[in-house]
Design a protein around this motif. Sequence first.
Motif, PDB file in Angstrom:
ATOM      1  N   LYS A  92      -1.089  -5.237  -0.909  1.00  0.00           N
ATOM      2  CA  LYS A  92      -0.667  -4.353   0.182  1.00  0.00           C
ATOM      3  C   LYS A  92      -1.538  -3.105   0.252  1.00  0.00           C
ATOM      4  N   TYR A  96      -4.030  -1.681   3.271  1.00  0.00           N
ATOM      5  CA  TYR A  96      -4.090  -0.301   3.742  1.00  0.00           C
ATOM      6  C   TYR A  96      -5.536   0.190   3.857  1.00  0.00           C
ATOM      7  N   GLY A 100      -4.754  -0.878   7.440  1.00  0.00           N
ATOM      8  CA  GLY A 100      -3.333  -1.168   7.591  1.00  0.00           C
ATOM      9  C   GLY A 100      -2.496   0.069   7.848  1.00  0.00           C
ATOM     10  N   GLU A 101      -1.241  -0.164   8.175  1.00  0.00           N
ATOM     11  CA  GLU A 101      -0.333   0.929   8.511  1.00  0.00           C
ATOM     12  C   GLU A 101       0.039   1.752   7.275  1.00  0.00           C
ATOM     13  N   GLY A 102       0.595   2.940   7.547  1.00  0.00           N
ATOM     14  CA  GLY A 102       1.070   3.795   6.470  1.00  0.00           C
ATOM     15  C   GLY A 102       0.092   4.897   6.120  1.00  0.00           C
ATOM     16  N   THR A 103       0.401   5.587   5.036  1.00  0.00           N
ATOM     17  CA  THR A 103      -0.429   6.690   4.555  1.00  0.00           C
ATOM     18  C   THR A 103      -0.965   6.370   3.169  1.00  0.00           C
ATOM     19  N   ALA A 107       0.648   4.182   0.113  1.00  0.00           N
ATOM     20  CA  ALA A 107      -0.112   3.104  -0.532  1.00  0.00           C
ATOM     21  C   ALA A 107      -0.156   3.301  -2.047  1.00  0.00           C
ATOM     22  N   THR A 110       2.913   2.166  -3.591  1.00  0.00           N
ATOM     23  CA  THR A 110       3.059   0.714  -3.558  1.00  0.00           C
ATOM     24  C   THR A 110       2.483   0.046  -4.803  1.00  0.00           C
ATOM     25  N   ARG A 129     -10.574   3.761   2.232  1.00  0.00           N
ATOM     26  CA  ARG A 129     -10.273   3.416   3.622  1.00  0.00           C
ATOM     27  C   ARG A 129     -11.353   3.965   4.555  1.00  0.00           C
TER      28      ARG A 129
END
Length: 409
Positions: A92, A96, A100-103, A107, A110, A129
Amino acid sequence: MKKKKIKKWITAVCLTAMLTGCAKNTTPDMEPVQTNLDTIAIPEQVQVVGLGEASHGVKEYQELKAEVFRTLVENNGCRTFIIEGDFGNALKVDAYIHGGEGTAKEAAATIGFRIYRTKEMADLLEWMRTYNETAPEGEDLHFYGMDMQQADNSKDYLFRIMEQIDPELTAKYQEALAFLNDDAIYDLSTDAFAEGMPKAEELLQAVDQAEEQIVETCGSEAFAFARECAVSIYNCCDIRKSNSEYNDVRDHHMAEKVRWFLEHGDGSLLFLNGHNGHVARTNTTFYDCLGKRLAEDLGDGYFAIGTDARVTSFNSQTSDGFEAVTVKNKNDLNTIAGSLEGARYYIDLQNASAFDSWQKLLSGNQRITSLNVGSILLLKLFYTSKIVPNETFDGMIIFDQVGPTTLDP
């Protein structure tokens, strides 16, 4: 002055002179020392670089993993970061850093361990990223995990793939392995994991039987990762049922994960990060560590870098959060750091051993700091490990003082 007092005074003066003389004679040549980590050179034959940390709760060590990784990306074409974190969770995180989504903060959380919920880890993921946004095709960075102490995200990835092939079979294994969830995983008995192993093995066999359908529907890469998620679920049960052999079984499976990344990667250099005790080329405790297994498999293809500091302030994990703890451990290696630029240095142990002033120091016993994530007994015997530096690591990054991570709850 009485004769006894005179004798004691003479003995003290002589001893002081001897110690002072020894200190001067053992000061090593500074030529092999590097204070600029951008100049770290890894031999061409190396396939895997392992960076160890003497404590997971140290700011400088978490920043160091980013700094060394960036150096290897720039100088050695490294594109894969492998952390001592769960395989499924890290998938996941990899999503990111690929947009991918989120911050970055989400991450980092996660990854699965609270020790990674820090600003330093979030900064690394944000950099990866940003790098990927402009990376040429096939030269993007990846973030993976080599551990398998949790299962939810491995199940999630696998079942999303399987559901496209056989929803009924997927539902069967979702129910059979429902007991294996991250919220309750620390409360389960070893017997529960032992009983779950046959179910996990059946799941792996079912994935293998569906290979052709999965490849046709989702692609060969999706199958490879789905299958490895199934392996991780099985390994999770194997580790957690092991009790007294927990550490040995865990490092065995982590070594298998690194071999899997070598087999399924693009041939570029792999960078992995974990505790010194996992990364070392020789055992520092009572079980065969990850680094020892990789060194036996890869020979000169594995390059281990250890860390240490004279004074270590770190975030020690408690039942309800963290507490800052400070320990001291002075040795011949970290004493040098205080007098250097930035109060740290890197040294290639093989190169340094060619210097007489370093050879004796690096081939003898040294006690380095070795802190786990939880509270410790503040006795040096319990927070240090005895090593022979040039047998245990290929390189070392030594600090004078380090401080606690910037927690990001």
